[in-house]
Write a protein that holds these residues in place. Structure first.
Motif, mmCIF file in Angstrom:
data_model
loop_
_atom_site.group_PDB
_atom_site.id
_atom_site.type_symbol
_atom_site.label_atom_id
_atom_site.label_comp_id
_atom_site.label_asym_id
_atom_site.label_seq_id
_atom_site.Cartn_x
_atom_site.Cartn_y
_atom_site.Cartn_z
ATOM 1 N N PHE A 95 0.831 -1.202 0.000
ATOM 2 C CA PHE A 95 0.000 0.000 0.000
ATOM 3 C C PHE A 95 0.870 1.260 0.000
ATOM 4 O O PHE A 95 0.600 2.231 -0.729
ATOM 5 N N LYS A 96 1.931 1.251 0.787
ATOM 6 C CA LYS A 96 2.809 2.413 0.828
ATOM 7 C C LYS A 96 3.497 2.621 -0.502
ATOM 8 O O LYS A 96 3.653 3.759 -0.991
ATOM 9 N N ASN A 97 3.938 1.509 -1.135
ATOM 10 C CA ASN A 97 4.609 1.630 -2.433
ATOM 11 C C ASN A 97 3.669 2.181 -3.498
ATOM 12 O O ASN A 97 4.058 3.012 -4.332
ATOM 13 N N TYR A 98 2.426 1.707 -3.486
ATOM 14 C CA TYR A 98 1.480 2.193 -4.493
ATOM 15 C C TYR A 98 1.067 3.632 -4.217
ATOM 16 O O TYR A 98 0.758 4.389 -5.135
ATOM 17 N N GLU A 99 1.049 4.023 -2.950
ATOM 18 C CA GLU A 99 0.778 5.430 -2.651
ATOM 19 C C GLU A 99 1.909 6.317 -3.176
ATOM 20 O O GLU A 99 1.669 7.392 -3.759
ATOM 21 N N ALA A 100 3.140 5.819 -2.978
ATOM 22 C CA ALA A 100 4.279 6.582 -3.492
ATOM 23 C C ALA A 100 4.260 6.640 -5.016
ATOM 24 O O ALA A 100 4.577 7.674 -5.629
ATOM 25 N N LEU A 101 3.874 5.518 -5.635
ATOM 26 C CA LEU A 101 3.794 5.475 -7.095
ATOM 27 C C LEU A 101 2.705 6.401 -7.607
ATOM 28 O O LEU A 101 2.858 7.061 -8.640
ATOM 29 N N ALA A 102 1.625 6.465 -6.853
ATOM 30 C CA ALA A 102 0.544 7.364 -7.252
ATOM 31 C C ALA A 102 0.984 8.815 -7.167
ATOM 32 O O ALA A 102 0.628 9.652 -8.013
ATOM 33 N N GLN A 103 1.759 9.150 -6.135
ATOM 34 C CA GLN A 103 2.267 10.524 -6.016
ATOM 35 C C GLN A 103 3.232 10.834 -7.158
ATOM 36 O O GLN A 103 3.238 11.951 -7.706
ATOM 37 N N LYS A 104 4.032 9.857 -7.542
ATOM 38 C CA LYS A 104 4.996 10.046 -8.623
ATOM 39 C C LYS A 104 4.311 10.262 -9.955
ATOM 40 O O LYS A 104 4.752 11.066 -10.784
#
Length: 291
Positions: free
Chosen positions: A236-245
């Motif tokens: 979830f944290k990785n996908y949140e970071a990917l979404a921000q990117k």
């Protein structure tokens, strides 16, 4: 001419009136004989009334004694015991031993084996058992019977032997019946029978090892589920970071980035392990290997 008219009648002709008089006389004599016999019996009974009265009283007393003392009423009670470690041969030997001990007058052997008190042991008449077949098993057996009949043709005797063998050997549930003189002992006797089988060395060891295996499996599954929960948090944290990117883009790619795990696989594995954990917990609670 006159001599011819006076000729005597033919002796071969039967006089019907005389014949019926003979029949009537025979019935009359028979009736008189029956009445005379009844009257004779009445006179004999009346003259020896004390003797016959004594026989009647003695018969009543013997009947009561036989009913109350010699011929005791007995009752049948049954229970179904399901055990993965029992088979027909073991249970047959056990029931045969119980019946031999129940035939003893003192019943001390049965009292010791089942760990019951003396009144309970003395009120046991005999034991029986038979493989317990559920309704689903009956349906499956009938379907199998029809399939075998279609394959073997007219050799139905062979099919019947195969089905009978399957009904006996491939069962782990048995109906155990006990005949007792006092229905009040059924409940403590049921507990004694269950404890006898459950605490026998052969069954007890297998129950313990099965429980230990289930406990180990439960701990393993719980550990794996905790790891998956941690992995889901990281995902979830990785996908949140990917979404921000990738902010500003409407395209979402699942598992497309290098180094990211497909979340669907993680959730599928998590559900599978959780279902296994539920089955293990159910087994530990119900103890289906002995119930």
């Amino acid at each position: 001419m006159e001599e011819q008219k006076q000729r005597p009648a033919n002796t071969d002709e039967i006089d019907l009136a005389q014949f019926f008089r003979w029949i009537g006389k025979g019935f009359s004599n028979m009736g008189n004989s029956i009445l005379s016999g009844i009257a004779g019996l009445r006179n004999t009974f009346y003259e020896n009334r004390v003797f016959f009265l004594g026989i009647i009283v003695l018969g009543l007393v013997l009947g009561v004694l036989y009913s109350e003392l010699l011929k005791k009423n007995y009752y049948k009670s049954s229970m179904v015991l399901s055990c993965d470690y029992l088979n027909t041969q073991i249970l047959n030997n056990t029931i045969e031993k119980f019946n031999l001990l129940a035939e003893e007058k003192s019943a001390e052997g049965l009292q010791e084996v089942l760990n019951v008190d003396a009144p309970t042991a003395k009120n046991i008449r005999k034991f029986e058992f038979r493989p317990f077949v559920s309704e689903d098993d009956v349906v499956e057996m009938e379907v199998l019977r029809e399939q075998l009949n279609n394959v073997t043709g007219e050799k139905k005797d062979i099919v019947d032997k195969v089905i009978s063998r399957l009904e006996i050997e491939n069962k782990n549930a048995y109906e155990i019946s006990v005949y007792v003189y006092d229905p009040e002992i059924v409940k403590p006797l049921e507990t004694a029978l269950v404890n006898y089988f459950k605490n026998s060395t052969y069954i007890k060891r297998r129950i313990e090892i099965n429980k230990a295996n289930l406990t180990d499996k439960k701990e393993k599954l719980e550990s794996e589920l905790r790891k998956l929960d941690s992995l889901k948090v990281v995902l979830f944290k990785n996908y949140e970071a990917l979404a921000q990117k990738n902010r500003g883009s409407n395209n979402v790619v699942v598992g497309g980035e290098e180094g990211l795990t497909n979340p669907l696989e993680v959730f599928t594995r998590d559900l599978d392990l959780y279902k296994q954990l539920q089955d293990v917990e159910k087994g530990l609670y119900l103890n289906p290997d002995f119930e």
